[in-house]
Design an enzyme around this catalytic site. Structure first.
Site, short mmCIF file in Angstrom:
data_model
loop_
_atom_site.label_atom_id
_atom_site.label_comp_id
_atom_site.label_asym_id
_atom_site.label_seq_id
_atom_site.Cartn_x
_atom_site.Cartn_y
_atom_site.Cartn_z
N ARG A 1 72.94 -6.02 47.25
CA ARG A 1 72.03 -6.51 48.29
C ARG A 1 72.77 -7.39 49.31
NH1 ARG A 1 69.35 -7.50 43.53
NH2 ARG A 1 69.93 -9.68 43.64
N ASP B 1 82.71 -0.01 45.73
CA ASP B 1 81.71 -0.33 44.71
C ASP B 1 81.53 0.91 43.84
OD1 ASP B 1 79.15 -0.61 43.34
OD2 ASP B 1 78.84 -2.37 44.60
N THR C 1 81.15 -8.67 44.31
CA THR C 1 81.05 -7.91 43.07
C THR C 1 80.62 -8.83 41.94
OG1 THR C 1 82.26 -6.40 41.59
CG2 THR C 1 83.46 -8.31 42.43
N CYS D 1 82.14 -15.83 48.13
CA CYS D 1 80.88 -16.56 47.96
C CYS D 1 80.06 -15.90 46.87
CB CYS D 1 80.09 -16.56 49.28
SG CYS D 1 80.90 -17.45 50.62
N ALA D 2 80.75 -15.23 45.93
CA ALA D 2 80.07 -14.49 44.87
C ALA D 2 80.16 -15.23 43.54
CB ALA D 2 80.65 -13.08 44.76
N ARG D 3 81.28 -15.08 42.86
CA ARG D 3 81.48 -15.69 41.56
C ARG D 3 82.90 -16.21 41.44
NH1 ARG D 3 77.06 -16.29 37.85
NH2 ARG D 3 75.48 -14.81 38.51
N ASP E 1 83.49 -20.57 48.15
CA ASP E 1 82.29 -21.34 47.83
C ASP E 1 82.08 -21.47 46.33
OD1 ASP E 1 79.75 -22.64 48.68
OD2 ASP E 1 78.82 -20.92 47.69
N GLU F 1 83.33 -25.33 37.58
CA GLU F 1 82.55 -26.18 38.49
C GLU F 1 81.90 -27.31 37.71
OE1 GLU F 1 79.81 -23.80 40.73
OE2 GLU F 1 81.37 -22.50 41.54
N HIS G 1 79.65 -24.61 46.44
CA HIS G 1 78.67 -23.64 45.90
C HIS G 1 77.30 -23.83 46.57
CE1 HIS G 1 77.75 -21.10 42.09
NE2 HIS G 1 77.08 -20.66 43.13
N ALA H 1 73.59 -20.42 48.61
CA ALA H 1 72.16 -20.17 48.44
C ALA H 1 71.32 -21.39 48.79
CB ALA H 1 71.87 -19.74 47.01
#
Length: 537
Positions: free
Chosen positions: A161, A181, A213, A240-242, A266, A271, A289, A292
């Site tokens: 998404r 992907d 991913t 900015c994912a994981r 991010d 963390e 982070h 969101a």
């Protein structure tokens, strides 16, 4: 454990919804305005409302829902997590007490995509450094010459998404977009106007690379010292994912050397990440982070879980449920072997078929063909998606996740069972290849794999399994055993399938421990071995 969703019937009494963490009031407004809902804003640990009267619990990350908390709430029917992660909920305790747990996987999509694009533009134009220079009273115009996004190539690593939303924004800046992907079909790529490529091409052709991913066993450290060297000199990287998908030490070195011109991060392996080494580098933008963290995202996640909780209390299904209440013991006893088989088939095909999937077809024959097989379809999908999804996936949300990724699921009931009392065939169709795997089960032995594509065998799946495609020549099996023995890996069982002497063949081996990547690489050096796949169940 087998699960099945149970709707909650409506009653005329008020449902008590305890909101234990701070949430956006506008997002909660639909529930607060309902005449059937009594919304209570108190912490679960200090509430004056008797816990035994609570029907639903809404939380974010501050509240930890332990087994002790759940067992103090005999009326509790559903827990809503306004966010994605549910690490602060004892899922096993919730499930065993018949409490449905839901989350809000869609609420922060736009905010994360926008934050990523803001980071991308900031990198290209040196905005953070230029801003700091002005605040310090300098006027360094020449020092902060940037680069245009127009005409540049953006590589999106992971096209879910958020990746799709990022692509839409990049197209507005007339960037060329590559996407890698395993789930990305040609039709979906065309729909979003991106070019699907393999990982090597994305790394070598992209001016900017943005990671979206999941963090899985396959993607952990995906961008490391070796793969970073495959990128263009002067590439920009964004994550900015994981945390953990980029090897942070390798990234630090690549930025210091100048090979990576800039990076925006991010998320981090550990963390909170105060005093992180990457913050020392002027060419790296770091944020804590916050991708969101927007007013709209907080409203969206609050609204999504609140409305779904309200609907569930009123007897409607919960589309984003992450678990299901236990089945009755006799029902579980009847269906457990079947769901074990279908989940195993799903896990094996996912690891054997590493290309975009367009269609999954499940065929049932024998006694099982007379049962309601919807649960078995979902069990297969849960196993199939578990190795590709960064999050909690099970029989409940698997169908929804498959639909989101444009995977068509077809079910057939057939009469020919080849002499087995129960017989299941799973067919995976991609854009170029097809995989067929056949299974059966017995209460004495458990799941068995009896055919893969055209090769017949009889193999009992194990936790550590190797799938080897090879040419049927003397000595190949001996070389396999010798190599494994050299690395102190014991073979538990082995099955070989072939069509005819001297032709193509396959081996399935179960081992006492997992084969490391270096062992898999050594297999490729053995003459007549075509490919080796490590399967972990």
């Amino acid at each position: 454990m087998v699960h099945a969703q149970q709707a909650v019937k409506t009653n005329k009494e008020l449902f008590n919804i305890l909101v234990s963490d701070q949430m956006d009031q506008d997002g909660l407004k639909p529930v607060m305005d309902s005449s059937l809902m009594n919304v209570i804003f108190e912490s679960v640990t200090t509430t004056t409302t008797p816990l035994e009267e609570v029907d639903a619990l809404l939380i974010r990350s501050a509240t930890t829902v332990t087994r002790e908390v759940i067992e103090k709430m005999p009326r509790l029917k559903i827990i809503g997590r306004a966010g994605v992660g549910v690490d602060n909920v004892d899922m096993e305790a919730a499930t065993s007490n018949g409490v449905v747990v839901i989350n809000a996987p869609d609420g922060n999509t736009i905010s994360t995509a926008e934050h990523t694009f803001a980071m991308l533009a900031s990198l290209a134009r040196n905005i953070p450094l230029a801003n700091q220079s002005m605040k310090e009273g300098r006027w360094d115009r020449k020092k902060f010459q940037g680069t245009e996004l127009y005409g540049k190539t953006l590589g999106i690593l992971g096209f879910g998404r958020i990746g799709a939303e990022l692509a839409a924004r990049a197209r507005a800046f007339r960037m060329n977009i590559l996407a890698f992907d395993p789930f990305l079909t040609q039709s979906r790529a065309e729909k979003h106007h991106v070019q699907p490529v393999d990982l090597d091409e994305l790394l070598s052709q992209s001016d900017f690379i943005s990671i979206h991913t999941p963090l899985t066993k396959e993607t952990k450290g995906l961008l490391n010292k070796e793969t970073l060297q495959q990128t263009k000199p002067g590439v920009y990287l964004l994550n900015c994912a994981r945390g953990g998908i980029i090897d942070e030490e390798a990234l630090y070195d690549a930025v210091k050397s100048g090979h990576v011109k800039g990076a925006a991060v991010d998320v981090y392996e550990s963390e909170p990440a105060q005093n992180h080494p990457l913050t020392e580098l002027d060419a790296v933008i770091t944020t804590p982070h916050i991708a969101a963290s927007t007013t709209e995202a907080q409203k969206n996640v609050a609204a999504q879980v609140a409305v779904e909780v309200m609907d569930y209390l009123n007897g409607k299904p919960a589309p984003h449920a992450l678990n299901l209440p236990y089945l009755d013991a006799d029902v579980f006893e009847k269906f457990a072997p079947i769901t074990q088989l279908t989940r195993t088939l799903g896990e094996m095909t996912s690891q054997l078929f590493r290309e975009p999937v367009k269609k999954v077809q499940l065929s049932y024959a024998g006694e099982i063909s007379h049962q309601e097989t919807g649960l078995f379809n979902r069990s297969f999908l849960a196993g199939f998606l578990r190795h590709r999804i960064d999050g909690y996936v099970n029989e409940v949300n698997a169908s929804w996740i498959a639909k989101e990724r444009d995977i068509e699921v077809i079910e057939k009931h057939e009469s020919e069972s080849r002499g087995y009392s129960n017989f299941i065939k799973a067919t995976i169709l991609g854009e170029k290849n097809t995989l067929e795997i056949y299974g059966t089960f017995s209460r004495e032995i458990g799941p068995r794999i009896v055919q893969i594509n055209e090769f017949s065998l009889d193999f009992q799946p194990a936790k550590h399994t190797l799938f080897i495609q090879h040419n049927d020549q003397p000595g190949v099996i001996g070389k396999v055993g010798l190599l494994l023995g050299t690395h102190d890996i014991n073979i538990a069982t082995m099955q070989v399938g072939r069509k005819h002497e001297g032709g193509k063949a396959i081996m399935l081996l179960s081992t006492d421990k997992e084969c490391e990547e270096k062992v898999i690489e050594e297999f490729q050096k053995i003459t007549d071995i075509v490919s080796v796949t490590n399967i972990e169940l």
